[in-house]
Design an enzyme around this catalytic site. Structure first.
Site, PDB file in Angstrom:
ATOM      1  N   LYS A  10      -0.967  -6.556  -6.114  1.00  0.00           N
ATOM      2  CA  LYS A  10      -1.676  -5.874  -7.207  1.00  0.00           C
ATOM      3  C   LYS A  10      -0.875  -5.896  -8.511  1.00  0.00           C
ATOM      4  CE  LYS A  10      -4.212  -2.802  -4.054  1.00  0.00           C
ATOM      5  NZ  LYS A  10      -4.730  -1.429  -3.861  1.00  0.00           N
ATOM      6  N   TYR A  50     -14.520  -4.494  -4.539  1.00  0.00           N
ATOM      7  CA  TYR A  50     -14.367  -3.143  -3.988  1.00  0.00           C
ATOM      8  C   TYR A  50     -15.706  -2.397  -3.910  1.00  0.00           C
ATOM      9  CZ  TYR A  50      -9.205  -3.074  -4.003  1.00  0.00           C
ATOM     10  OH  TYR A  50      -7.876  -3.297  -3.735  1.00  0.00           O
ATOM     11  N   ASN A 113      -0.591   0.882  -5.550  1.00  0.00           N
ATOM     12  CA  ASN A 113       0.125   0.798  -4.273  1.00  0.00           C
ATOM     13  C   ASN A 113       0.489  -0.631  -3.866  1.00  0.00           C
ATOM     14  OD1 ASN A 113      -2.428   0.003  -3.556  1.00  0.00           O
ATOM     15  ND2 ASN A 113      -2.637   1.375  -1.812  1.00  0.00           N
ATOM     16  N   HIS A 116      -3.042  -4.981  -1.269  1.00  0.00           N
ATOM     17  CA  HIS A 116      -4.275  -4.735  -0.515  1.00  0.00           C
ATOM     18  C   HIS A 116      -4.278  -5.656   0.686  1.00  0.00           C
ATOM     19  CE1 HIS A 116      -8.521  -4.474   0.603  1.00  0.00           C
ATOM     20  NE2 HIS A 116      -8.474  -5.784   0.713  1.00  0.00           N
ATOM     21  N   GLU A 127     -13.848 -11.232   2.451  1.00  0.00           N
ATOM     22  CA  GLU A 127     -12.899 -11.141   1.335  1.00  0.00           C
ATOM     23  C   GLU A 127     -12.260 -12.497   1.028  1.00  0.00           C
ATOM     24  OE1 GLU A 127     -11.730  -6.410   1.799  1.00  0.00           O
ATOM     25  OE2 GLU A 127     -10.172  -7.910   2.119  1.00  0.00           O
TER      26      GLU A 127
HETATM   27  P1  CMP Z   1      -6.806  -0.767  -0.992  1.00  0.00           P
HETATM   28  O1  CMP Z   1      -6.304  -1.054   0.371  1.00  0.00           O
HETATM   29  O2  CMP Z   1      -6.728  -1.848  -1.982  1.00  0.00           O
HETATM   30  O3  CMP Z   1      -8.327  -0.305  -0.871  1.00  0.00           O
HETATM   31  C1  CMP Z   1      -8.917   0.610  -1.767  1.00  0.00           C
HETATM   32  C2  CMP Z   1      -7.953   1.181  -2.737  1.00  0.00           C
HETATM   33  O4  CMP Z   1      -8.354   2.355  -3.388  1.00  0.00           O
HETATM   34  C3  CMP Z   1      -6.694   1.598  -2.016  1.00  0.00           C
HETATM   35  O5  CMP Z   1      -5.991   0.466  -1.570  1.00  0.00           O
HETATM   36  C4  CMP Z   1      -6.012   2.442  -3.063  1.00  0.00           C
HETATM   37  O6  CMP Z   1      -5.171   1.687  -3.919  1.00  0.00           O
HETATM   38  C5  CMP Z   1      -7.186   2.968  -3.851  1.00  0.00           C
HETATM   39  N1  CMP Z   1      -7.253   4.411  -3.665  1.00  0.00           N
HETATM   40  C6  CMP Z   1      -7.407   5.064  -2.511  1.00  0.00           C
HETATM   41  N2  CMP Z   1      -7.395   6.390  -2.731  1.00  0.00           N
HETATM   42  C7  CMP Z   1      -7.213   6.565  -4.058  1.00  0.00           C
HETATM   43  C8  CMP Z   1      -7.092   7.692  -4.894  1.00  0.00           C
HETATM   44  N3  CMP Z   1      -7.171   8.931  -4.403  1.00  0.00           N
HETATM   45  N4  CMP Z   1      -6.911   7.479  -6.201  1.00  0.00           N
HETATM   46  C9  CMP Z   1      -6.836   6.216  -6.699  1.00  0.00           C
HETATM   47  N5  CMP Z   1      -6.948   5.101  -5.942  1.00  0.00           N
HETATM   48  C10 CMP Z   1      -7.118   5.278  -4.640  1.00  0.00           C
END
Ligand code: CMP
Length: 139
Positions: A10, A50, A113, A116, A127
């Site tokens: 990311k 998403y 984070n 993904h 995906e």
């Molecule tokens: P990912 O595995 O990419 O799938 C969905 C994403 O939504 C997740 O990782 C997080 O980065 C994001 N996400 C999940 N919960 C929250 C939250 N409370 N606030 C912002 N982003 C979120």
């Protein structure tokens, strides 16, 4: 069984020049990078990817973040690749991620984070097809 999963490095991680260190974690775990490209998404393209999260309160923020800088999209292959990748990534929220995982070491917050990974083989197929053609997958 040998599987493939879709991984995204990311924008928070590409901005901090962490692509190589993250890829080393995948390779050390026995995952092979069989396709990879660095691209800039639009918020709309992130939104399609998403779409399953459309009703969540963080959807808009998530789409803007994923378009805030380059991402590296990649296909990882290996025995039980979906689960193995999820182990290497660690929990979505870095506060809950086990020591040594990518998110424990590199993630900044639950939103930013660093990586993904697909959550199931069926999701992985969808995906992977969103980002790659068959010719781009070189196992
Ligand atoms: P990912 O595995 O990419 O799938 C969905 C994403 O939504 C997740 O990782 C997080 O980065 C994001 N996400 C999940 N919960 C929250 C939250 N409370 N606030 C912002 N982003 C979120």
């Amino acid at each position: 069984a040998v599987e493939r999963t879709l991984s995204i490095i990311k924008p928070d991680a590409t901005k901090r020049n962490l692509t190589g260190r993250i890829n080393a974690k995948f390779e050390d775990a026995g995952l092979r990078i069989v396709a990879q490209k660095r691209i800039q998404l639009t918020p709309e393209q992130a939104g399609v990817f998403y779409a399953v999260h459309k009703e969540r309160p963080f959807y808009g923020e998530l789409c803007e973040f994923m378009a805030s800088g380059p991402v590296v999209v990649q296909v990882l292959e290996g025995e039980g690749a979906v689960a193995r990748n999820r182990e290497v990534m660690g929990a979505t929220n870095p506060k809950d991620a086990a020591p040594g995982t990518i998110r424990a070491e590199f993630a900044e917050s639950v939103g930013e984070n660093s990586v993904h990974g697909s959550d199931a083989p069926e999701t992985a197929a969808v995906e992977i097809a969103y980002f790659f053609s068959g010719l781009e997958l070189v196992g």
